[in-house]
Design an enzyme around this catalytic site. Structure first.
Site, PDB file in Angstrom:
ATOM      1  N   LYS A 130       0.861  -1.183   0.000  1.00 50.50           N
ATOM      2  CA  LYS A 130       0.000   0.000   0.000  1.00 50.50           C
ATOM      3  C   LYS A 130       0.894   1.228   0.000  1.00 50.50           C
ATOM      4  O   LYS A 130       2.043   1.159   0.453  1.00 50.50           O
ATOM      5  CB  LYS A 130      -0.885   0.006   1.243  1.00 50.50           C
ATOM      6  CG  LYS A 130      -2.103   0.877   1.151  1.00 50.50           C
ATOM      7  CD  LYS A 130      -3.258   0.203   0.436  1.00 50.50           C
ATOM      8  CE  LYS A 130      -4.415   1.166   0.204  1.00 50.50           C
ATOM      9  NZ  LYS A 130      -5.621   0.487  -0.297  1.00 50.50           N
ATOM     10  N   ASP A 170      -7.012   4.567  -4.310  1.00 54.32           N
ATOM     11  CA  ASP A 170      -7.664   4.434  -3.002  1.00 54.32           C
ATOM     12  C   ASP A 170      -8.255   5.820  -2.737  1.00 54.32           C
ATOM     13  O   ASP A 170      -8.479   6.591  -3.697  1.00 54.32           O
ATOM     14  CB  ASP A 170      -6.652   4.007  -1.918  1.00 54.32           C
ATOM     15  CG  ASP A 170      -7.307   3.619  -0.591  1.00 54.32           C
ATOM     16  OD1 ASP A 170      -7.785   2.485  -0.478  1.00 54.32           O
ATOM     17  OD2 ASP A 170      -7.359   4.457   0.336  1.00 54.32           O
TER      18      ASP A 170
HETATM   19  P1  NDP Z   1     -12.864   8.120  -2.418  1.00 50.49           P
HETATM   20  O1  NDP Z   1     -11.790   9.113  -2.205  1.00 50.49           O
HETATM   21  O2  NDP Z   1     -13.419   7.943  -3.782  1.00 50.49           O
HETATM   22  O3  NDP Z   1     -14.097   8.425  -1.453  1.00 50.49           O
HETATM   23  C1  NDP Z   1     -13.937   8.456  -0.076  1.00 50.49           C
HETATM   24  C2  NDP Z   1     -15.255   8.873   0.550  1.00 50.49           C
HETATM   25  O4  NDP Z   1     -15.155   8.720   1.957  1.00 50.49           O
HETATM   26  C3  NDP Z   1     -15.596  10.328   0.308  1.00 50.49           C
HETATM   27  O5  NDP Z   1     -16.991  10.494   0.261  1.00 50.49           O
HETATM   28  C4  NDP Z   1     -15.000  11.019   1.528  1.00 50.49           C
HETATM   29  O6  NDP Z   1     -15.623  12.255   1.860  1.00 50.49           O
HETATM   30  C5  NDP Z   1     -15.270   9.995   2.603  1.00 50.49           C
HETATM   31  N1  NDP Z   1     -14.238  10.115   3.650  1.00 50.49           N
HETATM   32  C6  NDP Z   1     -12.908  10.030   3.502  1.00 50.49           C
HETATM   33  N2  NDP Z   1     -12.280  10.243   4.656  1.00 50.49           N
HETATM   34  C7  NDP Z   1     -13.255  10.472   5.545  1.00 50.49           C
HETATM   35  C8  NDP Z   1     -13.249  10.775   6.932  1.00 50.49           C
HETATM   36  N3  NDP Z   1     -12.098  10.890   7.623  1.00 50.49           N
HETATM   37  N4  NDP Z   1     -14.461  10.928   7.526  1.00 50.49           N
HETATM   38  C9  NDP Z   1     -15.619  10.804   6.835  1.00 50.49           C
HETATM   39  N5  NDP Z   1     -15.678  10.547   5.507  1.00 50.49           N
HETATM   40  C10 NDP Z   1     -14.514  10.384   4.896  1.00 50.49           C
HETATM   41  O7  NDP Z   1     -12.279   6.736  -1.852  1.00 50.49           O
HETATM   42  P2  NDP Z   1     -12.769   5.249  -2.138  1.00 50.49           P
HETATM   43  O8  NDP Z   1     -14.242   5.235  -2.340  1.00 50.49           O
HETATM   44  O9  NDP Z   1     -11.889   4.674  -3.172  1.00 50.49           O
HETATM   45  O10 NDP Z   1     -12.388   4.528  -0.770  1.00 50.49           O
HETATM   46  C11 NDP Z   1     -13.307   4.437   0.327  1.00 50.49           C
HETATM   47  C12 NDP Z   1     -12.867   3.314   1.255  1.00 50.49           C
HETATM   48  O11 NDP Z   1     -12.854   2.069   0.534  1.00 50.49           O
HETATM   49  C13 NDP Z   1     -11.464   3.447   1.856  1.00 50.49           C
HETATM   50  O12 NDP Z   1     -11.477   2.867   3.138  1.00 50.49           O
HETATM   51  C14 NDP Z   1     -10.613   2.580   0.931  1.00 50.49           C
HETATM   52  O13 NDP Z   1      -9.430   2.143   1.556  1.00 50.49           O
HETATM   53  C15 NDP Z   1     -11.579   1.433   0.673  1.00 50.49           C
HETATM   54  N6  NDP Z   1     -11.311   0.639  -0.505  1.00 50.49           N
HETATM   55  C16 NDP Z   1     -11.246   1.204  -1.745  1.00 50.49           C
HETATM   56  C17 NDP Z   1     -11.029   0.426  -2.852  1.00 50.49           C
HETATM   57  C18 NDP Z   1     -11.066   0.992  -4.230  1.00 50.49           C
HETATM   58  O14 NDP Z   1     -11.059   0.191  -5.180  1.00 50.49           O
HETATM   59  N7  NDP Z   1     -11.166   2.300  -4.423  1.00 50.49           N
HETATM   60  C19 NDP Z   1     -10.766  -1.017  -2.727  1.00 50.49           C
HETATM   61  C20 NDP Z   1     -10.943  -1.537  -1.392  1.00 50.49           C
HETATM   62  C21 NDP Z   1     -11.180  -0.719  -0.331  1.00 50.49           C
HETATM   63  P3  NDP Z   1     -14.852  13.637   1.490  1.00 50.49           P
HETATM   64  O15 NDP Z   1     -14.926  13.732  -0.007  1.00 50.49           O
HETATM   65  O16 NDP Z   1     -15.645  14.677   2.206  1.00 50.49           O
HETATM   66  O17 NDP Z   1     -13.459  13.490   2.012  1.00 50.49           O
END
Ligand code: NDP
Length: 449
Positions: A130, A170
């Site tokens: 990662k 991510d």
């Molecule tokens: P994105 O950046 O596309 O979206 C993240 C979302 O989560 C946004 O809506 C963001 O809101 C919110 N968020 C982030 N940090 C916080 C926080 N501290 N408190 C509240 N809301 C928060 O990321 P992904 O959708 O790609 O990833 C989301 C999760 O899924 C993560 O845990 C990631 O590790 C996991 N994941 C992702 C994969 C992938 O293929 N993308 C694969 C497997 C797991 P805001 O815009 O306001 O920050």
């Protein structure tokens, strides 16, 4: 011969804490896995003799580097970049890059550690790693994002390769960032090495379904959990935290299965729509215009916005945490159970605190941990690598079918492993043990390296 006493596991954990001070998220992720492994050491004492657990908890390589870049006004900024190459017993290091101001070594290590077991669960030939940076992409122009990505890759490229280390996206790293990163890698190496990054755009080496894969896969996992309970998603009321890549495609697939998603969120607040979220509007606001979820309320009557509220207070039958780590605590878990929630599918990595997990397990509801439930993203990244290696591109239907059967297989493996080790229905134990054994067997075969 070693015996698998809880004290032995505790001693290993204390050693991990002492060797990695101040890395709370990493400690949390290690503890959760170690707690499952007692029965494995009883059954396979050779893993103790070879110190497999101690070796698995120590990354093979950790890279920390300076990322200097200039904003649009000419001001110089310095960020810190990371890549933790955790374990390559099963294949090249594979795992995403996160750009978020909260990133530090402990976050990248927890994510890399989880990734090792998740990737093993997919059954595909990928190790775990990662990376990321403490860079905040919010409010930055495209040119600033491009300059940051180019500077980041200028250092990182020397550690990558399609047979060595293959990053993806991510939090904060989507298709736009992968494009800039791939462009800089190509420029520096003078090689069109498609298999060095996944999550690429369609038309320049990307795979159909990759964008949708984590969310779709998490919904397939929940579908399978409900199936063994003779239930289905049809007609269920759901909430999905986040409004990013994972959340959006989780909502899409839930709707396709006849469920109704009544709330989603971002880091500022929660949007509640009793008759169901209009996903096209969420996509327009978040994917195209990069705006806040609060803006949804201005476009649709009947939508309520809770600034700073917690989504877990919205009554639902299925909850899918899809934002970030530790976003759902013990109190939230009790609220969900009290409101009649019957299933949790984690799209995010480690979104539920240890206390929250205990509440779900004690209540006997279907709880799908991220390690298993969100493995569809990395599995489809491995499918992208397969297509790159054969210079082929598969149809959406074909790729989605593969994703579905991989997720169905992960569900079956975790379910059966939990039963085998005396914890029927406990997907935490099933996922940790099934993933661990696959990596441990490969490490054993490769010798002491
Ligand atoms: P994105 O950046 O596309 O979206 C993240 C979302 O989560 C946004 O809506 C963001 O809101 C919110 N968020 C982030 N940090 C916080 C926080 N501290 N408190 C509240 N809301 C928060 O990321 P992904 O959708 O790609 O990833 C989301 C999760 O899924 C993560 O845990 C990631 O590790 C996991 N994941 C992702 C994969 C992938 O293929 N993308 C694969 C497997 C797991 P805001 O815009 O306001 O920050």
């Amino acid at each position: 011969m070693s015996t698998a006493l809880p004290e032995q596991i505790e001693a290993i954990f204390q050693q991990v804490k002492a060797r990695n001070p101040g890395e709370d998220e990493f400690h949390q992720a290690v503890k959760e896995v170690l707690e499952s492994l007692g029965p494995v050491l009883v059954k396979y004492p050779e893993f103790s003799d070879q110190k497999i657990i101690e070796r698995i908890c120590e990354p093979e390589r950790q890279i920390i580097f300076r990322v200097p870049w200039q904003d649009d006004r000419g001001e110089v900024h310095i960020n810190r970049g990371f890549r933790v190459e955790f374990n390559s017993a099963l294949g090249p290091y594979k795992g995403g890059l996160r750009f978020h101001p909260s990133v530090y070594l402990g976050i990248i290590k927890f994510l890399g550690f989880e990734q090792v077991f998740k990737n093993a669960l997919t059954g595909m030939p990928i190790g775990g790693g990662k990376g990321g940076a403490d860079f905040d992409p919010k409010g930055r122009s495209d040119s600033e994002i491009m300059r940051f990505c180019q500077s980041f890759m200028t250092e990182l490229h020397r550690h990558l390769g399609e047979h060595t280390d293959v990053p993806a996206g991510d939090i904060g790293v989507g298709g736009r960032e992968i494009g800039y990163l791939f462009g800089q890698y190509k420029r520096l190496t003078n090689r069109y090495e498609s298999g060095v990054l996944t999550g690429k755009g369609i038309g320049w080496g990307g795979s159909l379904v990759r964008k949708e894969a984590t969310g779709y896969g998490a919904v397939y996992f929940v579908r399978e959990m409900l199936k063994v309970r003779k239930d289905s998603l049809d007609g269920k009321t759901c909430v999905v935290s986040g409004a990013g890549n994972v959340a959006i495609y989780t909502i899409e697939k839930l709707h396709e299965h006849g469920a109704r998603v009544v709330a989603c969120s971002d880091s500022h607040g929660v949007i509640i729509v009793e008759k169901g979220i209009d996903l096209d509007l969420v996509k327009q606001l978040k994917e195209v215009e990069r705006r806040r979820i609060a803006d949804y309320a201005g476009y649709r009557q009947g939508a309520r916005y809770l600034a700073g509220g917690t989504i877990w207070e919205v009554p639902c039958q299925v909850a899918m945490p899809s934002a970030t780590q530790n976003e759902l605590n013990g109190r939230d878990a009790r609220t969900l159970v009290r409101n009649g929630c019957i299933a949790i599918g984690e799209g995010a990595n480690m979104p539920t605190t240890p206390e929250g997990i205990r509440v779900f397990l004690d209540a006997g509801i279907a709880y799908g941990p991220g390690k298993a439930a969100n493995a569809g993203g990395v599995a489809t990244s491995a499918l992208e690598m397969q297509q790159n290696a054969s210079r082929d591109s598969w149809s959406f239907e074909f790729t989605e079918q593969k994703l579905d059967s991989i997720m169905t297989g992960i569900h079956a493996a975790t379910w059966e492993t939990a039963e085998e080790f005396g914890a029927p229905g406990n997907y935490v134990i099933g996922a940790n043990i099934a993933g661990f054994i696959r990596v441990a067997r490969a490490m054993e075969a490769l010798g002491l390296i």
